[in-house]
Design a protein around this motif. Sequence first.
Motif, PDB file in Angstrom:
ATOM      1  N   ASN A   1       0.649  -1.042   0.102  1.00 20.33           N
ATOM      2  CA  ASN A   1      -0.393   0.367  -0.090  1.00 20.33           C
ATOM      3  C   ASN A   1       1.022   1.272   0.093  1.00 20.33           C
ATOM      4  OD1 ASN A   1      -2.474  -1.847   0.199  1.00 20.33           O
ATOM      5  ND2 ASN A   1      -1.947  -1.519   2.219  1.00 20.33           N
ATOM      6  N   GLN A   2       2.100   1.097   0.642  1.00 17.95           N
ATOM      7  CA  GLN A   2       2.461   2.534   0.550  1.00 17.95           C
ATOM      8  C   GLN A   2       3.780   2.906  -0.175  1.00 17.95           C
ATOM      9  OE1 GLN A   2       2.306  -0.041   2.680  1.00 17.95           O
ATOM     10  NE2 GLN A   2       2.635   0.684   5.601  1.00 17.95           N
ATOM     11  N   LYS A   3       3.743   1.280  -1.099  1.00 20.13           N
ATOM     12  CA  LYS A   3       4.307   1.363  -2.236  1.00 20.13           C
ATOM     13  C   LYS A   3       3.791   2.269  -3.803  1.00 20.13           C
ATOM     14  CE  LYS A   3       6.280  -2.698  -4.335  1.00 20.13           C
ATOM     15  NZ  LYS A   3       6.907  -3.290  -4.491  1.00 20.13           N
ATOM     16  N   ALA A   4       2.675   1.664  -3.863  1.00 23.48           N
ATOM     17  CA  ALA A   4       1.645   1.807  -4.962  1.00 23.48           C
ATOM     18  C   ALA A   4       1.468   3.839  -4.052  1.00 23.48           C
ATOM     19  CB  ALA A   4       0.352   1.456  -4.234  1.00 23.48           C
ATOM     20  N   ALA A   5       1.021   3.664  -3.257  1.00 22.17           N
ATOM     21  CA  ALA A   5       0.555   5.684  -3.423  1.00 22.17           C
ATOM     22  C   ALA A   5       1.907   6.279  -3.413  1.00 22.17           C
ATOM     23  CB  ALA A   5       0.854   5.681  -1.056  1.00 22.17           C
ATOM     24  N   ILE A   6       3.197   5.847  -2.548  1.00 21.78           N
ATOM     25  CA  ILE A   6       4.690   6.950  -2.951  1.00 21.78           C
ATOM     26  C   ILE A   6       4.731   6.996  -4.258  1.00 21.78           C
ATOM     27  CG2 ILE A   6       6.293   5.016  -2.648  1.00 21.78           C
ATOM     28  CD1 ILE A   6       8.124   8.111  -1.254  1.00 21.78           C
ATOM     29  N   GLU A   7       4.916   5.582  -5.140  1.00 18.60           N
ATOM     30  CA  GLU A   7       4.969   5.131  -6.492  1.00 18.60           C
ATOM     31  C   GLU A   7       4.120   6.737  -7.353  1.00 18.60           C
ATOM     32  OE1 GLU A   7       5.140   1.979  -9.572  1.00 18.60           O
ATOM     33  OE2 GLU A   7       4.673   1.559  -7.937  1.00 18.60           O
ATOM     34  N   GLN A   8       2.701   6.469  -7.059  1.00 16.72           N
ATOM     35  CA  GLN A   8       1.549   6.827  -8.131  1.00 16.72           C
ATOM     36  C   GLN A   8       1.819   8.470  -7.532  1.00 16.72           C
ATOM     37  OE1 GLN A   8      -0.869   6.659 -10.099  1.00 16.72           O
ATOM     38  NE2 GLN A   8      -1.206   8.755 -10.214  1.00 16.72           N
ATOM     39  N   ASN A   9       1.640   9.260  -6.509  1.00 10.34           N
ATOM     40  CA  ASN A   9       1.980  10.644  -6.432  1.00 10.34           C
ATOM     41  C   ASN A   9       3.545  10.695  -6.958  1.00 10.34           C
ATOM     42  OD1 ASN A   9       1.479  12.731  -3.591  1.00 10.34           O
ATOM     43  ND2 ASN A   9       4.030  12.637  -4.144  1.00 10.34           N
ATOM     44  N   THR A  10       4.490  10.155  -6.795  1.00 11.36           N
ATOM     45  CA  THR A  10       5.728  10.251  -7.741  1.00 11.36           C
ATOM     46  C   THR A  10       5.558  10.612  -9.224  1.00 11.36           C
ATOM     47  OG1 THR A  10       7.130   9.102  -6.175  1.00 11.36           O
ATOM     48  CG2 THR A  10       8.112   9.527  -8.126  1.00 11.36           C
ATOM     49  N   ARG A  11       4.429   9.653  -9.891  1.00 11.96           N
ATOM     50  CA  ARG A  11       4.631   9.999 -11.373  1.00 11.96           C
ATOM     51  C   ARG A  11       4.022  10.518 -11.398  1.00 11.96           C
ATOM     52  NH1 ARG A  11       1.778   5.317 -11.394  1.00 11.96           N
ATOM     53  NH2 ARG A  11       3.598   4.050 -12.081  1.00 11.96           N
ATOM     54  N   GLN A  12       2.951  11.017 -10.021  1.00 10.99           N
ATOM     55  CA  GLN A  12       1.695  12.886 -10.866  1.00 10.99           C
ATOM     56  C   GLN A  12       3.326  13.429 -10.766  1.00 10.99           C
ATOM     57  OE1 GLN A  12      -1.203  11.233  -8.206  1.00 10.99           O
ATOM     58  NE2 GLN A  12      -1.387  13.414  -7.555  1.00 10.99           N
ATOM     59  N   PHE A  13       4.011  13.482  -9.785  1.00  5.41           N
ATOM     60  CA  PHE A  13       4.836  14.788  -9.761  1.00  5.41           C
ATOM     61  C   PHE A  13       5.366  14.704 -11.057  1.00  5.41           C
ATOM     62  CE2 PHE A  13       9.206  16.374  -8.119  1.00  5.41           C
ATOM     63  CZ  PHE A  13       9.082  17.255  -7.616  1.00  5.41           C
ATOM     64  N   VAL A  14       6.728  13.812 -12.165  1.00  6.92           N
ATOM     65  CA  VAL A  14       7.282  13.510 -12.728  1.00  6.92           C
ATOM     66  C   VAL A  14       6.353  14.102 -13.855  1.00  6.92           C
ATOM     67  CG1 VAL A  14       8.611  12.614 -11.922  1.00  6.92           C
ATOM     68  CG2 VAL A  14       7.262  11.499 -13.381  1.00  6.92           C
ATOM     69  N   GLU A  15       4.916  13.626 -14.149  1.00 10.78           N
ATOM     70  CA  GLU A  15       4.496  13.946 -15.489  1.00 10.78           C
ATOM     71  C   GLU A  15       4.084  15.287 -15.250  1.00 10.78           C
ATOM     72  OE1 GLU A  15       1.636  11.018 -15.472  1.00 10.78           O
ATOM     73  OE2 GLU A  15       2.850   9.537 -16.194  1.00 10.78           O
ATOM     74  N   GLY A  16       4.174  16.162 -13.990  1.00 12.24           N
ATOM     75  CA  GLY A  16       4.120  17.602 -14.511  1.00 12.24           C
ATOM     76  C   GLY A  16       2.671  17.921 -13.759  1.00 12.24           C
ATOM     77  N   ARG A  17       1.820  16.871 -13.164  1.00  9.74           N
ATOM     78  CA  ARG A  17       0.546  16.899 -12.771  1.00  9.74           C
ATOM     79  C   ARG A  17       0.693  17.439 -10.735  1.00  9.74           C
ATOM     80  NH1 ARG A  17      -2.570  11.520 -12.776  1.00  9.74           N
ATOM     81  NH2 ARG A  17      -0.765  11.314 -13.179  1.00  9.74           N
ATOM     82  N   PRO A  18      -0.475  18.135  -9.758  1.00 11.92           N
ATOM     83  CA  PRO A  18      -0.185  18.206  -8.525  1.00 11.92           C
ATOM     84  C   PRO A  18       0.256  17.297  -8.567  1.00 11.92           C
ATOM     85  CG  PRO A  18      -2.147  19.127  -9.544  1.00 11.92           C
ATOM     86  CD  PRO A  18      -1.572  18.037 -10.906  1.00 11.92           C
ATOM     87  N   ALA A  19       1.085  17.436  -7.192  1.00 17.71           N
ATOM     88  CA  ALA A  19       1.662  16.184  -6.471  1.00 17.71           C
ATOM     89  C   ALA A  19       1.555  16.566  -5.097  1.00 17.71           C
ATOM     90  CB  ALA A  19       2.694  15.109  -7.004  1.00 17.71           C
ATOM     91  N   ASN A  20       1.666  15.196  -3.785  1.00 18.01           N
ATOM     92  CA  ASN A  20       2.451  16.401  -2.121  1.00 18.01           C
ATOM     93  C   ASN A  20       3.873  15.642  -2.079  1.00 18.01           C
ATOM     94  OD1 ASN A  20       0.068  17.210  -1.184  1.00 18.01           O
ATOM     95  ND2 ASN A  20      -1.273  15.398  -1.619  1.00 18.01           N
ATOM     96  N   ASN A  21       4.137  16.922  -0.978  1.00 19.98           N
ATOM     97  CA  ASN A  21       5.056  16.552   0.023  1.00 19.98           C
ATOM     98  C   ASN A  21       4.838  14.967   0.627  1.00 19.98           C
ATOM     99  OD1 ASN A  21       6.785  18.530  -0.747  1.00 19.98           O
ATOM    100  ND2 ASN A  21       5.088  19.703   0.206  1.00 19.98           N
ATOM    101  N   VAL A  22       6.230  14.338   0.687  1.00 25.03           N
ATOM    102  CA  VAL A  22       5.296  12.439   1.314  1.00 25.03           C
ATOM    103  C   VAL A  22       6.015  12.856   2.780  1.00 25.03           C
ATOM    104  CG1 VAL A  22       5.534  10.754   1.461  1.00 25.03           C
ATOM    105  CG2 VAL A  22       5.628  12.124  -1.178  1.00 25.03           C
ATOM    106  N   LEU A  23       5.699  12.195   4.104  1.00 26.36           N
ATOM    107  CA  LEU A  23       6.516  11.792   4.899  1.00 26.36           C
ATOM    108  C   LEU A  23       6.385  10.469   5.349  1.00 26.36           C
ATOM    109  CD1 LEU A  23       7.610  12.537   7.972  1.00 26.36           C
ATOM    110  CD2 LEU A  23       5.260  13.266   8.603  1.00 26.36           C
ATOM    111  N   LEU A  24       7.218   9.962   5.700  1.00 25.80           N
ATOM    112  CA  LEU A  24       7.236   8.489   5.792  1.00 25.80           C
ATOM    113  C   LEU A  24       7.392   8.121   7.566  1.00 25.80           C
ATOM    114  CD1 LEU A  24       8.296   9.062   3.537  1.00 25.80           C
ATOM    115  CD2 LEU A  24       8.253   6.689   2.898  1.00 25.80           C
ATOM    116  N   THR A  25       6.522   7.229   8.502  1.00 25.07           N
ATOM    117  CA  THR A  25       7.005   7.546   9.501  1.00 25.07           C
ATOM    118  C   THR A  25       6.837   6.138  10.366  1.00 25.07           C
ATOM    119  OG1 THR A  25       4.772   8.142  10.453  1.00 25.07           O
ATOM    120  CG2 THR A  25       6.268   9.787  10.054  1.00 25.07           C
ATOM    121  N   GLY A  26       7.128   5.120  11.144  1.00 23.18           N
ATOM    122  CA  GLY A  26       7.282   3.990  11.500  1.00 23.18           C
ATOM    123  C   GLY A  26       8.455   3.319  12.471  1.00 23.18           C
TER     124      GLY A  26
END
Length: 297
Positions: free
Chosen positions: A73-98
Amino acid sequence: MAGLEEFLQRAESVLARVEALLPPAVPAPDWNAAFAFRWRKRGGGFGGYSAGWLQPVAHASKITLDDLHNVANQKAAIEQNTRQFVEGRPANNVLLTGARGTGKSSLIKACLNGFADRGLRLIEVDKADLADLPDIIDLVAGRPERFVVFCDDLSFEEGESGYKALKVALDGSVTAQSDNVLIYATSNRRHLLPERMSDNTSYRHDEDGDLHPGETVEEKISLSERFGLWLSFYPFKQDDYLAIVAHWLSTFGCTPAQIEEARGDALRWALQRGSRSGRVAWQFARDHAGKMSGTPA
């Protein structure tokens, strides 16, 4: 002529002294040298000024997204966020904790390897240098690449200067954050600041009985809230740990039979370390595969 020569000598002496007070020259970034960079500091200038520059990472981690298990789940979320980013679409800063050793830092490095050919670059910044974030963002703002600023093992003690600098860089400056920069940070703390028993005294409740945090608590959670995407990591179960061990042993060339025989040793290794994390699994696999490769047939 003698007077002119004496004047020129004095002028050269003055210039030499002035140059000694100026900040030392720093190299311009070589954007073609690497996909990953580290922010480095060099002191010695006037008033203790420290100049910063981007140092290419010659031997970056080669870990891939396929190497990371039991964090789907974590991998899918950050991969999707990064894909949006490199494609020039809106994306979020990410905090990974635990939990420690569960793949937080590795996931960010794997994202770099997965998207480097599409223009993604990574800049690792130490916590002590977070005050330089505005300079780093200005340095890369005009570049065509997409930059992830990576802050590993992030946590603050109260009063540290880097805390406010990161807070401003995330969402608090009069200038907008550059659209080609995101911040990815890892931490063992969800709220990045130490939480004390005394913080509970700042809570208040209204006449309906609803609890409301006081200013101290609000301040401590305000930094984490500036990250648009939170990803939480948890300790692995025994079967998850053994699956990761099997993956790395296979990567190191062990046969299925050798992997099965290693299960007991892998569990004893985890028991001695007091942890069944992905990092411990990788360390065991390196040790075990290294011993196997040196065993006579």
